[in-house]
Design a protein around this motif. Sequence first.
Motif, PDB file in Angstrom:
ATOM      1  N   LEU A  12      23.212  69.941  11.617  1.00 27.02           N
ATOM      2  CA  LEU A  12      24.317  69.007  11.093  1.00 27.02           C
ATOM      3  C   LEU A  12      23.784  68.036  10.260  1.00 27.02           C
ATOM      4  O   LEU A  12      24.263  67.348   9.573  1.00 27.02           O
ATOM      5  CB  LEU A  12      25.219  68.622  12.161  1.00 27.02           C
ATOM      6  CG  LEU A  12      25.981  69.903  12.690  1.00 27.02           C
ATOM      7  CD1 LEU A  12      27.046  69.478  13.823  1.00 27.02           C
ATOM      8  CD2 LEU A  12      26.669  70.562  11.810  1.00 27.02           C
ATOM      9  N   ASP A  25      26.931  67.723   4.239  1.00 25.58           N
ATOM     10  CA  ASP A  25      27.214  67.512   5.488  1.00 25.58           C
ATOM     11  C   ASP A  25      27.001  69.209   6.125  1.00 25.58           C
ATOM     12  O   ASP A  25      27.064  70.229   5.329  1.00 25.58           O
ATOM     13  CB  ASP A  25      28.278  67.153   6.274  1.00 25.58           C
ATOM     14  CG  ASP A  25      29.633  67.488   5.431  1.00 25.58           C
ATOM     15  OD1 ASP A  25      29.729  68.743   5.631  1.00 25.58           O
ATOM     16  OD2 ASP A  25      30.357  66.718   4.685  1.00 25.58           O
ATOM     17  N   ILE A  59      29.284  70.768   7.799  1.00 26.75           N
ATOM     18  CA  ILE A  59      30.457  71.514   7.638  1.00 26.75           C
ATOM     19  C   ILE A  59      30.633  72.362   6.078  1.00 26.75           C
ATOM     20  O   ILE A  59      30.857  73.304   6.142  1.00 26.75           O
ATOM     21  CB  ILE A  59      31.542  70.460   8.119  1.00 26.75           C
ATOM     22  CG1 ILE A  59      31.511  70.207   9.324  1.00 26.75           C
ATOM     23  CG2 ILE A  59      33.045  71.242   7.503  1.00 26.75           C
ATOM     24  CD1 ILE A  59      32.356  68.974   9.791  1.00 26.75           C
ATOM     25  N   ALA A  86      28.439  75.014   6.268  1.00 28.35           N
ATOM     26  CA  ALA A  86      28.892  76.065   6.635  1.00 28.35           C
ATOM     27  C   ALA A  86      29.696  76.937   5.784  1.00 28.35           C
ATOM     28  O   ALA A  86      29.723  78.249   5.977  1.00 28.35           O
ATOM     29  CB  ALA A  86      29.761  75.865   7.924  1.00 28.35           C
ATOM     30  N   LEU A 132      31.441  66.678  17.755  1.00 28.59           N
ATOM     31  CA  LEU A 132      30.370  67.620  17.351  1.00 28.59           C
ATOM     32  C   LEU A 132      29.955  68.726  18.400  1.00 28.59           C
ATOM     33  O   LEU A 132      29.265  69.755  18.092  1.00 28.59           O
ATOM     34  CB  LEU A 132      28.946  66.951  16.804  1.00 28.59           C
ATOM     35  CG  LEU A 132      29.342  65.917  15.621  1.00 28.59           C
ATOM     36  CD1 LEU A 132      27.942  65.219  15.242  1.00 28.59           C
ATOM     37  CD2 LEU A 132      29.857  66.789  14.465  1.00 28.59           C
ATOM     38  N   LEU A 143      34.807  73.497  16.569  1.00 29.45           N
ATOM     39  CA  LEU A 143      34.509  72.654  15.488  1.00 29.45           C
ATOM     40  C   LEU A 143      34.737  73.162  13.951  1.00 29.45           C
ATOM     41  O   LEU A 143      35.521  72.682  13.274  1.00 29.45           O
ATOM     42  CB  LEU A 143      33.071  72.113  15.614  1.00 29.45           C
ATOM     43  CG  LEU A 143      32.500  71.261  14.484  1.00 29.45           C
ATOM     44  CD1 LEU A 143      33.375  69.707  14.683  1.00 29.45           C
ATOM     45  CD2 LEU A 143      31.019  70.934  14.187  1.00 29.45           C
ATOM     46  N   LEU A 144      34.361  74.158  13.744  1.00 26.32           N
ATOM     47  CA  LEU A 144      34.618  75.007  12.332  1.00 26.32           C
ATOM     48  C   LEU A 144      35.933  75.350  12.310  1.00 26.32           C
ATOM     49  O   LEU A 144      36.489  75.082  11.479  1.00 26.32           O
ATOM     50  CB  LEU A 144      33.566  76.086  12.158  1.00 26.32           C
ATOM     51  CG  LEU A 144      32.072  75.639  12.085  1.00 26.32           C
ATOM     52  CD1 LEU A 144      31.130  76.870  11.776  1.00 26.32           C
ATOM     53  CD2 LEU A 144      31.735  74.762  11.000  1.00 26.32           C
ATOM     54  N   THR A 203      37.840  72.135  11.337  1.00 27.63           N
ATOM     55  CA  THR A 203      37.752  71.621   9.940  1.00 27.63           C
ATOM     56  C   THR A 203      38.494  72.537   8.897  1.00 27.63           C
ATOM     57  O   THR A 203      38.600  72.034   7.976  1.00 27.63           O
ATOM     58  CB  THR A 203      36.258  71.718   9.510  1.00 27.63           C
ATOM     59  OG1 THR A 203      35.823  73.221   9.609  1.00 27.63           O
ATOM     60  CG2 THR A 203      35.306  70.792  10.389  1.00 27.63           C
ATOM     61  N   ALA A 258      28.487  62.184  10.664  1.00 27.73           N
ATOM     62  CA  ALA A 258      28.318  63.893  10.537  1.00 27.73           C
ATOM     63  C   ALA A 258      27.986  64.199   8.943  1.00 27.73           C
ATOM     64  O   ALA A 258      27.882  65.056   8.679  1.00 27.73           O
ATOM     65  CB  ALA A 258      29.613  64.528  10.847  1.00 27.73           C
ATOM     66  N   THR A 259      28.501  63.022   8.138  1.00 30.18           N
ATOM     67  CA  THR A 259      28.639  63.595   6.626  1.00 30.18           C
ATOM     68  C   THR A 259      28.228  62.305   5.658  1.00 30.18           C
ATOM     69  O   THR A 259      29.001  61.075   6.056  1.00 30.18           O
ATOM     70  CB  THR A 259      30.202  64.025   6.268  1.00 30.18           C
ATOM     71  OG1 THR A 259      30.060  64.237   4.846  1.00 30.18           O
ATOM     72  CG2 THR A 259      31.335  63.306   6.777  1.00 30.18           C
ATOM     73  N   SER A 260      27.864  62.511   4.775  1.00 32.13           N
ATOM     74  CA  SER A 260      27.422  61.643   3.487  1.00 32.13           C
ATOM     75  C   SER A 260      28.926  61.364   2.783  1.00 32.13           C
ATOM     76  O   SER A 260      28.778  60.258   2.000  1.00 32.13           O
ATOM     77  CB  SER A 260      26.527  62.141   2.598  1.00 32.13           C
ATOM     78  OG  SER A 260      25.265  62.473   3.443  1.00 32.13           O
ATOM     79  N   VAL A 261      29.760  62.323   2.936  1.00 31.02           N
ATOM     80  CA  VAL A 261      31.243  61.738   1.977  1.00 31.02           C
ATOM     81  C   VAL A 261      31.807  60.654   2.692  1.00 31.02           C
ATOM     82  O   VAL A 261      32.111  60.778   4.003  1.00 31.02           O
ATOM     83  CB  VAL A 261      31.855  63.225   2.151  1.00 31.02           C
ATOM     84  CG1 VAL A 261      33.169  63.139   1.345  1.00 31.02           C
ATOM     85  CG2 VAL A 261      31.096  64.439   1.374  1.00 31.02           C
TER      86      VAL A 261
END
Lengths: 431, 245
Positions: free
Chosen positions: A115, A126, A128, A131, B20, B26-27, B30, B41-44
């Motif tokens: 992750l 990321d 996700i 995925a 997480l 989790l998936l 989302t 968890a994310t760069s966004v």
Amino acid sequence: MTHRANRTLQVAGLARVEGEGALHVRTVDGEVDRVELNIYEPPRFFEAFLRGRDFREPPDITARICGICPVAYQMSACLAIEDACGVRVDGQLRALRRLLYCGEWISSHTLHIHLLHAPDFLGFPDGIAMAGAHRAIVERGLALKKAGNQIMDLVGGRAIHPVNVRVGGFYRVPTPEELRPLAKTLHQALYDALGTLEWVAGFDFPDLEVPHDLLALRDVEGYPLDRGEPCVSNGLAFPTAEFGRHVVEHQVAHSTALHARLDDRMFLVGPLARYSLNSDRLSPVAREAADAAGLGPVCRNPFRSIVVRAVEVVYAVEEALRIIESYERPDSPAVEVNPRAGVGHGITEAPRGLLYHRYELDQAGRILSADIVPPTSQNQSAIEADVTQVVHSHQHLDDHALQSLCEQTIRNYDPCISCSAHFLDFTRERT
Amino acid sequence: MPSIAVWKFTSCDGCQLTLLDCKDELLPLTERVHIAHFLEATSVSEPGPYDISIVEGSVTTPEEAERIRWIREQSGVLVVVGACATSGGIQALRNFADVDEFRSIVYARPEHIATLGTSTPVSAHVAVDHELRGCPIDKGQLLEVLTALLAGRKPDLPDTSVCTECKRRGLTCVMVAHGTPCLGPVTHAGCGALCPAVDRGCYGCFGPMNQPNVPALVPLLRRSGMGDDELHLVFRTFNANAEWT
């Protein structure tokens, strides 16, 4: 070529790391002038409020320094207090501690691989989003992480901030029958871990060879997790009690953060150091898998740390299986620990590297002083040196690409900024 | 799709890690919500407003006191998670001490540490819609809140004691049977009685239940061998700043 003599890169909030940090890079006349990994995570004063607490409390209290590696904090705290009280925990109780620690390694490494770090190599923001294109791989990673968590749930009573750990051992030890279902999960996990290793070994790795000294534990047998003597790649070894004499924090001109030096030299802790000093200690399956993944006996490219982590996951799964298969329930869940006045030291291998605890107790077991040195604090100089090197050799990249590469370079160390915050100097960056 | 933002204040990251840790969920989750901001968890990172904000951590700096107000303005529903966000966390031990002294113990140059004298829960600064207790939170409770919000119903979050969960699990009472001191009778439910399940007394990491009767418990704790020092320490841990009495 977008080569520019003067440029400034600023990342106000580093993503996919634990905790809050910022990066500042400045080049002047084509030379890297300044690289700072800033910590703006607020301090939490653990060493201060541990004073006056009871000697049985640090495993629970210091676990709360880090939600990602609480077992590491519990283990180093237990070792240090047991050292102060003249107790050594061995046999099946030690094996159970090692099993719990394997769970944390599997869980923490798998989280980082899938992750936090792999998205850098494959160009996703990321795990996700990743995925979307690689669903089966991410699901395999989440299943591996679940296996690690299951170990922690079963042995520790809870995956985050386990409740079953105490100075001297555990509150309750499982029966062999209770551990048996884990073995089934772990046989599948071993298969998943080998698949994960094969997957990450195929990534493209930027060239980087770091000259830093490598510091890791080495034990009389086995790959180091819960015990061992600090050893350096230059051949030096020293007793745990002398850690504070060798690893010293310095203030440097270009940064307000404290930087640790090892005998006044740049060094790093974590997977690269552990592997390079202990690759002969891997289990046969892990050793063979590491060879197949193209790792020699030593690895000095931090970008390949993701491969080393995957090897360590293979090892941790195998080691967990080995412990479960030879497990016999101890007669007592804990060794009796009686307080006495004195100082104790403890070091274990957190997923990110050496974690040192030191406690001074009075006769009644009250804590007079506490000192904690987390791995990310020790790695801060090396991280900045690596970013400097990467910027120097990739000046042809545009700002966006260079910034991404810098962030990837930081993630090579899986930095845990929550951990380092209570320890490092604190500066607020307004960008 | 509703947007969700996850925010960190002063904390250990453990409660957001719980999200997480939802391996099987989790998936699928989302696919039901859009993650607009989740730095771990994310760069966004997308600008607000956000339908749901999840906040971990306590308020310990002037900047955090400002930031929580901004997040409240930007958020439809504000869910605060964990002992830090709901009571101030273990770092609220500073509330009972001299912060200047704390600073000088930990830092060589204490004048550079910008921090407030107190660690306070989110509710001390802004209105909060839902609170999840625990150090760390329980994964099942987190999923319950998210599921309820997505379904438009009220989350089922009992405010009774750990004792009720312990009885429901059929565990032997550690205090009655073994004389082990236990905070279960006054601690907020939610963990599922984890500590008694490993022959340990509850240590209160979910904070006080609704109307805890601590004066009735103290004699039992004393009978189980706790002295004044221990009694003092046992309520001054992960929810030290909460209303135990």
